[in-house]
Design a protein around this motif. Structure first.
Motif, PDB file in Angstrom:
ATOM      1  N   LYS A   6      55.564  41.392  31.815  1.00 40.07           N
ATOM      2  CA  LYS A   6      54.181  41.415  32.314  1.00 40.07           C
ATOM      3  C   LYS A   6      54.099  40.845  33.726  1.00 40.07           C
ATOM      4  O   LYS A   6      53.400  41.383  34.588  1.00 40.07           O
ATOM      5  N   MET A   7      54.815  39.751  33.948  1.00 40.73           N
ATOM      6  CA  MET A   7      54.789  39.145  35.281  1.00 40.73           C
ATOM      7  C   MET A   7      55.433  40.062  36.311  1.00 40.73           C
ATOM      8  O   MET A   7      54.904  40.216  37.414  1.00 40.73           O
ATOM      9  N   ASP A   8      56.557  40.673  35.966  1.00 40.47           N
ATOM     10  CA  ASP A   8      57.205  41.605  36.886  1.00 40.47           C
ATOM     11  C   ASP A   8      56.270  42.757  37.250  1.00 40.47           C
ATOM     12  O   ASP A   8      56.176  43.157  38.417  1.00 40.47           O
ATOM     13  N   SER A  36      41.700  28.383  40.597  1.00 39.28           N
ATOM     14  CA  SER A  36      41.359  27.425  39.551  1.00 39.28           C
ATOM     15  C   SER A  36      40.613  28.215  38.486  1.00 39.28           C
ATOM     16  O   SER A  36      40.384  29.424  38.634  1.00 39.28           O
ATOM     17  N   ASP A  37      40.194  27.536  37.432  1.00 40.64           N
ATOM     18  CA  ASP A  37      39.420  28.227  36.400  1.00 40.64           C
ATOM     19  C   ASP A  37      38.084  28.706  36.947  1.00 40.64           C
ATOM     20  O   ASP A  37      37.553  29.721  36.519  1.00 40.64           O
ATOM     21  N   LYS A  88      45.947  34.414  34.391  1.00 39.75           N
ATOM     22  CA  LYS A  88      45.487  34.520  33.000  1.00 39.75           C
ATOM     23  C   LYS A  88      46.645  34.858  32.060  1.00 39.75           C
ATOM     24  O   LYS A  88      46.730  34.340  30.949  1.00 39.75           O
ATOM     25  N   THR A  89      47.561  35.699  32.518  1.00 32.66           N
ATOM     26  CA  THR A  89      48.728  36.065  31.705  1.00 32.66           C
ATOM     27  C   THR A  89      49.555  34.823  31.385  1.00 32.66           C
ATOM     28  O   THR A  89      50.013  34.643  30.246  1.00 32.66           O
ATOM     29  N   LEU A  90      49.735  33.961  32.362  1.00 34.01           N
ATOM     30  CA  LEU A  90      50.473  32.715  32.116  1.00 34.01           C
ATOM     31  C   LEU A  90      49.753  31.862  31.078  1.00 34.01           C
ATOM     32  O   LEU A  90      50.372  31.341  30.142  1.00 34.01           O
ATOM     33  N   ILE A  91      48.457  31.729  31.235  1.00 28.86           N
ATOM     34  CA  ILE A  91      47.661  30.930  30.293  1.00 28.86           C
ATOM     35  C   ILE A  91      47.751  31.520  28.890  1.00 28.86           C
ATOM     36  O   ILE A  91      47.955  30.792  27.914  1.00 28.86           O
ATOM     37  N   ASP A  92      47.608  32.836  28.789  1.00 29.51           N
ATOM     38  CA  ASP A  92      47.652  33.517  27.483  1.00 29.51           C
ATOM     39  C   ASP A  92      48.987  33.344  26.775  1.00 29.51           C
ATOM     40  O   ASP A  92      49.071  33.454  25.561  1.00 29.51           O
ATOM     41  N   HIS A  93      50.042  33.069  27.549  1.00 26.74           N
ATOM     42  CA  HIS A  93      51.370  32.859  26.974  1.00 26.74           C
ATOM     43  C   HIS A  93      51.748  31.378  26.890  1.00 26.74           C
ATOM     44  O   HIS A  93      52.919  31.028  26.767  1.00 26.74           O
ATOM     45  N   GLY A  94      50.728  30.513  26.963  1.00 30.14           N
ATOM     46  CA  GLY A  94      50.952  29.086  26.781  1.00 30.14           C
ATOM     47  C   GLY A  94      51.642  28.397  27.946  1.00 30.14           C
ATOM     48  O   GLY A  94      52.170  27.296  27.787  1.00 30.14           O
ATOM     49  N   GLN A  95      51.636  29.037  29.109  1.00 28.85           N
ATOM     50  CA  GLN A  95      52.263  28.462  30.293  1.00 28.85           C
ATOM     51  C   GLN A  95      51.212  27.737  31.137  1.00 28.85           C
ATOM     52  O   GLN A  95      50.025  28.064  31.079  1.00 28.85           O
TER      53      GLN A  95
END
Length: 161
Positions: A6-8, A36-37, A88-95
């Motif tokens: 997803k990041m790539d 930021s949020d 958001k992708t990072l957040i959704d994956h617990g990062q």
């Protein structure tokens, strides 16, 4: 799809969008983002064959190339949305979500990315302090006064813990 995939994919979208925003021949692009949020900002810088030693600012593209400001603004907000999606992708994956994101693209299309996690908004700094520090740190701009350079040294100490 894995986080890495997803990041790539998002890195590619962000890079392609940044490239699409510059209608002329460029030699280097730097995307500087603070997120930021609650808010965010993106600055696009680029070098051309005519200005190989100086970064031009993306918001000048309409004036330099005669691009409609509406078209440029639409492209800018698409780019903003891609960077927001990356966060958001990072957040959704617990990062841990990044506070700053820098992407450099050279004329060969090679990309380098850097994430920063210092929450500058929690400190007594304004947006231009952070923007200028990042421009200093990533060699986008080098004309700063002594007072600013001292502030940047303190910011680097904070950032490096």
């Amino acid at each position: 799809m894995s986080l890495e995939d997803k990041m790539d994919k998002l890195f590619s979208k962000i890079g392609e969008q940044a490239v699409a925003m510059i209608p002329g021949v460029w030699t280097e692009i730097v995307l500087q983002s603070e997120m930021s949020d609650a808010s965010g900002e993106i600055n696009l810088f680029f070098k051309t064959l005519d200005s190989p030693d100086t970064f031009l600012m993306g918001f000048n593209i309409p004036n330099i190339y005669g691009v409609s400001e509406d078209v440029y603004r639409d492209l800018y907000f698409e780019l903003f949305d891609f960077v927001r999606e990356l966060r958001k992708t990072l957040i959704d994956h617990g990062q841990e979500p990044f506070a700053t994101f820098i992407m450099r693209i050279n004329e060969s299309g090679e990309m380098n990315v850097d994430f920063g996690y210092t929450t500058w908004s929690e400190l007594t700094l304004n947006d231009s302090d952070v923007r200028n520090y990042l421009q200093y740190k990533y060699n986008i701009r080098d004309s700063f006064g002594e007072k600013e350079l001292l502030k940047f040294q303190k910011m680097a100490e904070i950032e490096n813990g």
